[in-house]
Design a protein around this motif. Structure first.
Motif, short mmCIF file in Angstrom:
data_model
loop_
_atom_site.label_atom_id
_atom_site.label_comp_id
_atom_site.label_asym_id
_atom_site.label_seq_id
_atom_site.Cartn_x
_atom_site.Cartn_y
_atom_site.Cartn_z
N ASN A 134 46.12 -32.93 4.12
CA ASN A 134 44.91 -33.05 3.31
C ASN A 134 43.93 -31.95 3.73
OD1 ASN A 134 42.52 -33.73 2.06
ND2 ASN A 134 42.41 -35.79 2.87
N SER A 135 44.00 -30.83 3.06
CA SER A 135 43.15 -29.69 3.43
C SER A 135 41.68 -29.92 3.14
CB SER A 135 43.63 -28.42 2.72
OG SER A 135 43.51 -28.58 1.31
N MET A 136 41.36 -30.98 2.40
CA MET A 136 39.96 -31.26 2.05
C MET A 136 39.27 -32.20 3.04
SD MET A 136 39.61 -29.35 -0.52
CE MET A 136 38.02 -29.85 -1.12
N VAL A 137 40.00 -32.73 4.01
CA VAL A 137 39.40 -33.67 4.95
C VAL A 137 38.41 -32.94 5.87
CG1 VAL A 137 41.17 -33.51 6.76
CG2 VAL A 137 39.88 -35.63 6.48
N ASP A 138 37.31 -33.57 6.16
CA ASP A 138 36.36 -33.05 7.13
C ASP A 138 36.61 -33.74 8.46
OD1 ASP A 138 34.83 -31.34 5.44
OD2 ASP A 138 33.75 -33.08 4.66
N VAL A 139 36.76 -32.94 9.52
CA VAL A 139 36.86 -33.50 10.88
C VAL A 139 35.53 -33.21 11.54
CG1 VAL A 139 38.08 -33.45 13.08
CG2 VAL A 139 39.35 -33.10 10.93
N ILE A 140 34.84 -34.29 11.88
CA ILE A 140 33.46 -34.18 12.38
C ILE A 140 33.47 -34.58 13.85
CG2 ILE A 140 31.11 -35.03 12.10
CD1 ILE A 140 32.01 -35.80 9.18
N GLY A 169 36.30 -36.43 22.90
CA GLY A 169 37.33 -35.42 22.98
C GLY A 169 38.58 -35.74 23.76
N HIS A 170 38.96 -36.98 23.92
CA HIS A 170 40.24 -37.32 24.55
C HIS A 170 41.31 -37.34 23.47
CE1 HIS A 170 38.09 -39.52 28.08
NE2 HIS A 170 38.08 -38.21 28.22
N VAL A 171 42.49 -36.84 23.80
CA VAL A 171 43.55 -36.64 22.83
C VAL A 171 43.96 -37.92 22.10
CG1 VAL A 171 45.49 -36.88 24.44
CG2 VAL A 171 45.69 -35.38 22.43
N ASP A 172 43.81 -39.07 22.73
CA ASP A 172 44.17 -40.32 22.05
C ASP A 172 43.17 -40.68 20.95
OD1 ASP A 172 42.43 -40.71 24.28
OD2 ASP A 172 42.83 -42.85 24.27
N HIS A 173 42.06 -39.98 20.89
CA HIS A 173 41.06 -40.26 19.87
C HIS A 173 41.07 -39.25 18.72
CE1 HIS A 173 39.20 -43.50 22.17
NE2 HIS A 173 39.61 -42.79 23.21
N TYR A 174 41.69 -38.08 18.94
CA TYR A 174 41.71 -37.08 17.88
C TYR A 174 43.09 -36.48 17.62
CZ TYR A 174 42.15 -33.36 21.33
OH TYR A 174 42.61 -32.56 22.33
N GLY A 175 44.10 -36.85 18.37
CA GLY A 175 45.40 -36.18 18.32
C GLY A 175 46.07 -36.12 16.96
N ALA A 176 45.92 -37.13 16.13
CA ALA A 176 46.57 -37.13 14.82
C ALA A 176 45.73 -36.43 13.75
CB ALA A 176 46.90 -38.56 14.39
N ALA A 177 44.55 -35.96 14.10
CA ALA A 177 43.69 -35.29 13.11
C ALA A 177 44.39 -34.06 12.54
CB ALA A 177 42.35 -34.91 13.73
N TYR A 178 45.16 -33.38 13.36
CA TYR A 178 45.89 -32.18 12.90
C TYR A 178 46.88 -32.55 11.80
CZ TYR A 178 48.96 -28.13 12.93
OH TYR A 178 49.72 -27.05 12.55
N ALA A 179 47.65 -33.62 11.99
CA ALA A 179 48.63 -34.05 10.98
C ALA A 179 47.92 -34.45 9.69
CB ALA A 179 49.47 -35.20 11.51
N ILE A 180 46.78 -35.11 9.80
CA ILE A 180 46.02 -35.50 8.62
C ILE A 180 45.53 -34.25 7.89
CG2 ILE A 180 43.94 -36.69 7.81
CD1 ILE A 180 44.31 -38.55 10.32
N ALA A 181 45.00 -33.30 8.62
CA ALA A 181 44.48 -32.07 8.00
C ALA A 181 45.60 -31.24 7.36
CB ALA A 181 43.73 -31.25 9.04
N LYS A 182 46.80 -31.28 7.93
CA LYS A 182 47.93 -30.55 7.33
C LYS A 182 48.30 -31.14 5.98
CE LYS A 182 51.45 -28.84 9.30
NZ LYS A 182 52.69 -28.61 10.04
N HIS A 241 38.57 -38.87 3.47
CA HIS A 241 37.55 -37.84 3.29
C HIS A 241 37.08 -37.24 4.60
CE1 HIS A 241 37.15 -40.40 -0.38
NE2 HIS A 241 37.19 -39.21 -0.93
N GLN A 242 37.02 -38.09 5.63
CA GLN A 242 36.54 -37.58 6.92
C GLN A 242 37.18 -38.32 8.08
OE1 GLN A 242 32.28 -37.87 6.71
NE2 GLN A 242 32.25 -40.09 6.83
N VAL A 243 37.32 -37.57 9.17
CA VAL A 243 37.81 -38.10 10.44
C VAL A 243 36.72 -37.85 11.46
CG1 VAL A 243 39.52 -37.80 12.28
CG2 VAL A 243 40.24 -37.68 9.88
N ILE A 244 36.37 -38.90 12.18
CA ILE A 244 35.33 -38.79 13.21
C ILE A 244 35.92 -39.27 14.53
CG2 ILE A 244 33.01 -39.47 13.94
CD1 ILE A 244 32.41 -40.06 10.96
N PRO A 245 36.30 -38.34 15.42
CA PRO A 245 36.75 -38.78 16.74
C PRO A 245 35.55 -39.20 17.59
CG PRO A 245 37.01 -36.40 16.50
CD PRO A 245 36.43 -36.92 15.23
N SER A 246 35.69 -40.31 18.30
CA SER A 246 34.58 -40.81 19.10
C SER A 246 34.25 -39.87 20.25
CB SER A 246 34.88 -42.21 19.63
OG SER A 246 36.06 -42.20 20.42
#
Length: 100
Positions: A89-95, A74-87, A67-72
């Motif tokens: 799952n268009s309903m995921v919230d990235v916070i 802005g370093h790429v190792d903390h958010y880099g896969a969020a794009y693949a998840i969002a592709k 349902h949601q992704v929360i990167p701790s």
């Protein structure tokens, strides 16, 4: 060298998923909070999204169940896969914080 992950169940609803980073090791710890609102805290880097997907499958979830992704932060190792998840799952919230 085969890239792999490690899942540690912390309690009934929290899992730590250790994903590799360049240099292998170190690892990035991704935390899954499983429940009414399935949440990933951090995601690892983009090139390990398939490992993250396999790890989630092992605990009974798919990217479409997140349902949601929360990167701790802005370093790429903390958010880099969020794009693949969002592709997947268009309903995921990235916070994230506005500065990130």
């Amino acid at each position: 060298m085969k890239l792999t992950y490690k899942i540690t169940q912390i309690n009934d609803t929290i899992y730590r998923i250790a994903l590799p980073l360049p240099g292998y090791p170190p690892y990035i710890n991704v935390y899954l909070f499983k429940g009414e609102v399935n949440t990933l805290f951090d995601t690892g880097i983009y090139w390990t999204w398939r490992l993250l997907e396999k790890a989630l499958n092992e605990v009974g979830l798919k990217f479409s169940d997140i349902h949601q992704v929360i990167p701790s932060h802005g370093h790429v190792d903390h958010y880099g896969a969020a794009y693949a998840i969002a592709k997947k799952n268009s309903m995921v919230d990235v916070i994230a914080h506005n500065d990130d």
